[in-house]
Design a protein around this motif. Structure first.
Motif, short mmCIF file in Angstrom:
data_model
loop_
_atom_site.label_atom_id
_atom_site.label_comp_id
_atom_site.label_asym_id
_atom_site.label_seq_id
_atom_site.Cartn_x
_atom_site.Cartn_y
_atom_site.Cartn_z
N UNK A 1 16.26 -4.26 18.42
CA UNK A 1 17.44 -3.30 17.19
C UNK A 1 16.61 -3.05 16.42
N UNK A 2 16.07 -2.18 16.26
CA UNK A 2 14.80 -1.10 15.25
C UNK A 2 15.82 0.41 14.58
N UNK A 3 16.18 0.77 16.27
CA UNK A 3 16.78 1.76 15.96
C UNK A 3 17.92 1.57 15.46
N UNK A 4 18.59 1.04 15.80
CA UNK A 4 20.11 0.61 15.25
C UNK A 4 20.34 0.47 13.68
N UNK A 5 19.25 -0.73 13.18
CA UNK A 5 18.26 -0.05 12.20
C UNK A 5 18.79 0.92 11.47
N UNK A 6 16.98 1.46 11.68
CA UNK A 6 17.15 2.98 11.54
C UNK A 6 18.29 3.48 11.04
N UNK A 7 19.62 3.39 12.05
CA UNK A 7 20.79 4.40 11.68
C UNK A 7 21.95 3.83 10.26
N UNK A 8 21.96 2.27 10.39
CA UNK A 8 21.90 1.23 8.79
C UNK A 8 21.61 2.19 8.31
N UNK A 9 20.07 1.86 8.11
CA UNK A 9 19.61 2.47 6.45
C UNK A 9 19.95 4.18 6.56
N UNK A 10 20.30 4.66 7.47
CA UNK A 10 20.55 6.54 6.87
C UNK A 10 22.06 6.65 6.80
N UNK B 1 0.47 -1.07 0.16
CA UNK B 1 0.00 -0.37 0.10
C UNK B 1 0.74 0.73 0.04
N UNK B 2 2.15 1.12 0.59
CA UNK B 2 2.90 2.00 0.48
C UNK B 2 3.43 2.95 -0.40
N UNK B 3 3.96 1.37 -1.83
CA UNK B 3 3.77 1.76 -2.84
C UNK B 3 3.47 2.21 -3.26
N UNK B 4 2.33 2.61 -3.54
CA UNK B 4 0.52 2.20 -4.61
C UNK B 4 0.41 3.94 -3.86
N UNK B 5 0.51 4.25 -2.78
CA UNK B 5 -0.09 5.66 -2.10
C UNK B 5 1.82 6.40 -2.45
N UNK B 6 2.77 6.30 -1.96
CA UNK B 6 3.61 6.97 -2.48
C UNK B 6 4.61 7.17 -3.44
N UNK B 7 4.73 5.61 -4.56
CA UNK B 7 5.68 6.09 -5.26
C UNK B 7 7.19 5.29 -4.80
N UNK B 8 7.50 5.12 -3.21
CA UNK B 8 8.65 5.20 -3.00
C UNK B 8 8.78 3.83 -3.09
N UNK B 9 9.51 2.89 -3.83
CA UNK B 9 9.94 1.70 -4.00
C UNK B 9 11.66 0.41 -3.47
N UNK B 10 11.75 1.23 -1.97
CA UNK B 10 12.79 0.65 -2.41
C UNK B 10 12.95 -0.11 -0.79
N UNK B 11 12.07 -1.51 -1.37
CA UNK B 11 11.45 -2.45 -0.01
C UNK B 11 12.46 -2.42 1.01
N UNK B 12 13.58 -2.55 1.12
CA UNK B 12 14.77 -2.80 2.53
C UNK B 12 14.23 -1.27 3.47
N UNK B 13 14.28 0.17 2.78
CA UNK B 13 13.94 0.53 3.45
C UNK B 13 12.46 0.53 4.19
N UNK B 14 11.44 0.36 3.24
CA UNK B 14 10.21 0.13 3.60
C UNK B 14 9.50 -1.43 5.22
N UNK B 15 10.58 -2.24 4.83
CA UNK B 15 10.05 -3.46 5.78
C UNK B 15 10.91 -2.87 7.07
N UNK B 16 11.57 -2.30 7.38
CA UNK B 16 11.89 -1.08 8.38
C UNK B 16 11.34 -0.47 9.03
N UNK B 17 10.28 0.38 8.04
CA UNK B 17 9.97 1.09 8.40
C UNK B 17 8.56 0.75 9.00
N UNK B 18 7.86 -0.73 8.42
CA UNK B 18 6.95 -0.87 8.39
C UNK B 18 6.45 -1.52 10.17
N UNK B 19 8.24 -2.59 10.41
CA UNK B 19 8.46 -2.60 11.46
C UNK B 19 8.63 -1.80 12.97
N UNK B 20 8.87 -0.96 12.38
CA UNK B 20 9.29 0.47 13.68
C UNK B 20 7.59 0.71 13.39
#
Length: 374
Positions: free
Chosen positions: A352-361, A268-287
């Motif tokens: 470990x999600x804040x750490x994952x977020x920093x790695x994504x950054x 739904x996020x891909x369809x709504x925003x057009x953003x397609x980086x699934x690696x990033x979206x996976x972490x954001x959704x998990x958070x």
């Protein structure tokens, strides 16, 4: 519309007016059919002609952003029924359920009123039965549902004060509920559990009987066979009470609306925003999912829902720092209390999600530099 009627045909022979057809919700390209939508549509279609087993009163109960209104609108599209809604408020009275009788003032009497009141009454007089009084006022004066209801009562008082006692014409203006009930629309009733007056709830209860009727000042109207009501309630809504037992008893199908699966969230996020980086979206959704659980576990009233997920995704897609936007798009929408924020951060740290977020950054910055150098 023909495609949906052939799949979920309720009354394929029914002829709608052009205005009614314009009220049928059109699914945007970003819409993805959910399991709940499919289940409800199939249940209603299967039982539509089964007399007392007919399903026409639906309850969707869940947190803000869980997709309740989107689902109600999707049912409008599936069944080819005009969609309309009523947003309830604490001080609703029976006139908000049924409608109001207004005296029609002549031009001289109208000139005695303030310009805004003149405009409002003229809009009502020029309206027809297609729109309810409150919706006319909301459109003309750009008011919320509650403000329009209050304005209607104010206009009633003003009109009575300025009307002559003799030869006064009175006109009845139905509520949005009556309009949908009488003409066979799909009506979303939002947050009826905030209504304080028991008499209002009783009037609503009787209207929801499958063979019910409503006594209007001008006539008795019966429930249109195509009328479907979708009641949407928010578990964490301020001022909300448990849903009235008599109202709940008239429900034939209920859904508990929670966050969808991670895969559906990402789709739904891909369809709504057009953003397609699934690696990033996976972490954001998990958070989002972790924050949702943590907020409930710690009795924090705010909600981490799909709306937050979409806006956060969109901010990241625009190049906003991932961790900073987490606070502005998600956490501060849940709470700004320091102790509660600490509890949410602890929940993210345990996973470990804040750490994952920093790695994504770091990864996104690296990719950005790589692209700019090329």
């Amino acid at each position: 519309m023909k495609e949906h009627q052939s799949r979920y045909h309720l009354s394929p022979e029914r002829q709608l007016t052009q205005e009614e057809r314009s009220l049928i919700w059109k699914k945007p390209r970003s819409h993805k059919e959910s399991e709940q939508e499919r289940r409800i549509s199939e249940e209603i279609a299967r039982n539509w002609n089964r007399g007392e087993m007919k399903i026409a009163n639906i309850l969707l109960e869940g947190d803000a952003g869980s997709g309740k209104t989107q689902l109600a609108k999707a049912l409008s599209a599936n069944f080819g029924l005009p969609y309309t809604k009523v947003t309830c408020f604490a001080d609703m009275d029976k006139s908000d359920i049924i409608g109001a009788i207004l005296p029609v003032l002549n031009s001289e009497q109208l000139e005695e009123l303030e310009p805004i009141d003149q405009a409002a009454l003229k809009a009502l007089y020029e309206g027809d039965s297609f729109q309810s009084a409150a919706s006319i006022l909301a459109d003309v004066l750009k008011l919320t549902s509650e403000e329009a209801a209050w304005k209607l009562k104010q206009l009633l008082k003003l009109a009575v004060e300025h009307a002559d006692g003799e030869n006064v014409e009175y006109r009845f203006y139905p509520s949005e509920i009556v309009r949908a009930y009488h003409h066979g629309y799909l009506l979303e009733i939002q947050e009826p559990n905030v209504i304080r007056d028991a008499a209002v709830l009783m009037a609503l209860n009787s209207a929801l009987e499958l063979d019910g009727s409503i006594n209007l000042p001008t006539e008795v109207i019966h429930r249109h066979p195509d009328f479907i009501v979708v009641i949407t309630t928010n578990r964490s809504y301020a001022g909300a009470r448990p849903l009235n037992e008599a109202l709940r008893d008239r429900i034939q199908h209920a859904e508990k609306m929670d966050l969808p699966s991670k895969a559906v969230m990402i789709e739904r996020a891909i369809a709504k925003t057009g953003y397609q980086n699934e690696q990033v979206l996976d972490v954001l959704a998990e958070i989002i999912m972790t924050l949702d659980i943590a907020a409930r576990a710690n009795a924090i009233k705010g909600v981490a829902g799909m709306r937050s997920f979409f806006y956060w995704t969109d901010a990241v897609a625009a190049g906003t720092p991932v961790k900073a936007s987490l606070y502005h798009k998600v956490i501060y929408k849940i709470t700004t209390d320091s102790e509660e924020i600490k509890l949410l951060e602890e929940a993210l740290n345990r996973q470990g999600l804040l750490e994952s977020l920093e790695q994504l950054e770091k990864l996104l910055k690296k990719n950005e530099k790589s692209m700019s150098s090329n």
